[in-house]
Design an enzyme around this catalytic site. Structure first.
Site, PDB file in Angstrom:
ATOM      1  N   LYS A 298       0.845  -1.207   0.000  1.00  0.00           N
ATOM      2  CA  LYS A 298       0.000   0.000   0.000  1.00  0.00           C
ATOM      3  C   LYS A 298       0.872   1.245   0.000  1.00  0.00           C
ATOM      4  O   LYS A 298       1.767   1.391   0.846  1.00  0.00           O
ATOM      5  CB  LYS A 298      -0.836   0.018   1.281  1.00  0.00           C
ATOM      6  CG  LYS A 298      -2.292  -0.328   1.071  1.00  0.00           C
ATOM      7  CD  LYS A 298      -2.966  -0.431   2.412  1.00  0.00           C
ATOM      8  CE  LYS A 298      -4.272   0.290   2.432  1.00  0.00           C
ATOM      9  NZ  LYS A 298      -4.911   0.193   3.764  1.00  0.00           N
TER      10      LYS A 298
HETATM   11  C1  E4P Z   1      -8.297   0.429   4.490  1.00  0.00           C
HETATM   12  O1  E4P Z   1      -7.580   0.163   3.566  1.00  0.00           O
HETATM   13  C2  E4P Z   1      -8.331   1.746   5.139  1.00  0.00           C
HETATM   14  O2  E4P Z   1      -7.103   2.041   5.713  1.00  0.00           O
HETATM   15  C3  E4P Z   1      -9.444   1.753   6.147  1.00  0.00           C
HETATM   16  O3  E4P Z   1     -10.614   1.245   5.526  1.00  0.00           O
HETATM   17  C4  E4P Z   1      -9.690   3.087   6.771  1.00  0.00           C
HETATM   18  O4  E4P Z   1     -10.834   2.988   7.583  1.00  0.00           O
HETATM   19  P1  E4P Z   1     -11.199   4.069   8.697  1.00  0.00           P
HETATM   20  O5  E4P Z   1     -11.554   5.346   8.006  1.00  0.00           O
HETATM   21  O6  E4P Z   1     -12.369   3.485   9.421  1.00  0.00           O
HETATM   22  O7  E4P Z   1      -9.988   4.216   9.568  1.00  0.00           O
END
Ligand code: E4P
Length: 220
Positions: free
Chosen positions: A83
């Site tokens: 990522k």
């Molecule tokens: C996933 O890849 C993201 O980092 C995650 O869905 C973020 O979610 P949040 O906004 O609930 O922290």
């Protein structure tokens, strides 16, 4: 739509995986930090539980360093997807890593313009954050819909991963909008099962069955 679990918690992953509907996992630095274990060890353990794409995020902010981290993460397991954040440096790293054959999930996407950039850089996945957009008064799902239209118009292969999903309606709407993947906390996946008519119906079926086959005297 593929279901990913948005957690680095091993108990949640084991439970979710046992239901047979988890296709992958997303983590981020906050989720890894919550578990308190070194990222490499945690990602290896996650890969042992779920057989699917496992996103692990770089924490560097400069492209060269992101690439170094990304290569290390990718070496951990064949299922690891690296990522990178949607910054100029992150996109530079995405382009380079993708050219090396490393699959990249571009994260922290909040607009169709950003998603277009990620696709052009060769991202394997784009992660628009629905819930965080809703939090600031922008309809997050509109961004998913726009990205789906744009990617379709140009035949981009980048998969749309609806991230930051907070409840059941988010999951349904993401599926309706054409997201390839929805990533959700364990609690949300658990809630998807629930319907009072299922509970009521099952209760009645079992009562009717038991009345005849368990409680009635055996006919001779
Ligand atoms: C996933 O890849 C993201 O980092 C995650 O869905 C973020 O979610 P949040 O906004 O609930 O922290």
């Amino acid at each position: 739509m593929k279901f990913f679990l948005d957690t680095a918690n091993l108990d949640e992953l084991k439970k979710g995986a046992s239901w047979g509907v988890v296709d992958g996992v997303t983590t981020n630095p906050s989720l890894i930090a919550k578990e308190g274990r070194d990222i490499k060890d945690q990602v290896r353990l996650i890969c042992d539980i779920v057989d699917g794409d496992i996103s692990a995020e770089v924490v560097a902010t400069e492209a060269g360093e992101m690439m170094r981290e990304g290569r290390e993460l990718a070496r951990l397991h064949r299922n690891v997807v690296v990522k990178c954040p949607l910054t100029r440096e992150g996109i530079k790293a995405t382009k380079a890593l993708s050219q090396e054959g490393i699959r990249v999930n571009v994260t922290l996407c909040f607009s169709p313009a950003q998603a277009l950039i990620a696709a052009k850089a060769g991202a394997y996945i784009i992660s628009p954050f629905v819930g965080r957009l809703d939090d600031v008064g922008h309809i997050g799902m509109d961004v998913i819909r726009d990205i789906a239209t744009i990617y379709k118009n140009y035949g981009f292969k980048t998969q749309i991963l609806a991230a930051s999903l907070r409840h059941t309606l988010h999951v349904i709407e993401a599926a309706r909008a054409g997201a390839h993947i929805g990533t959700m906390p364990f609690k949300v996946l658990d809630q998807l099962f629930n319907h009072p008519l299922t509970d009521k119906g099952l209760d009645q079926f079992l009562k009717d069955w038991n009345k005849v086959f368990q409680e009635a005297p055996v006919a001779r």
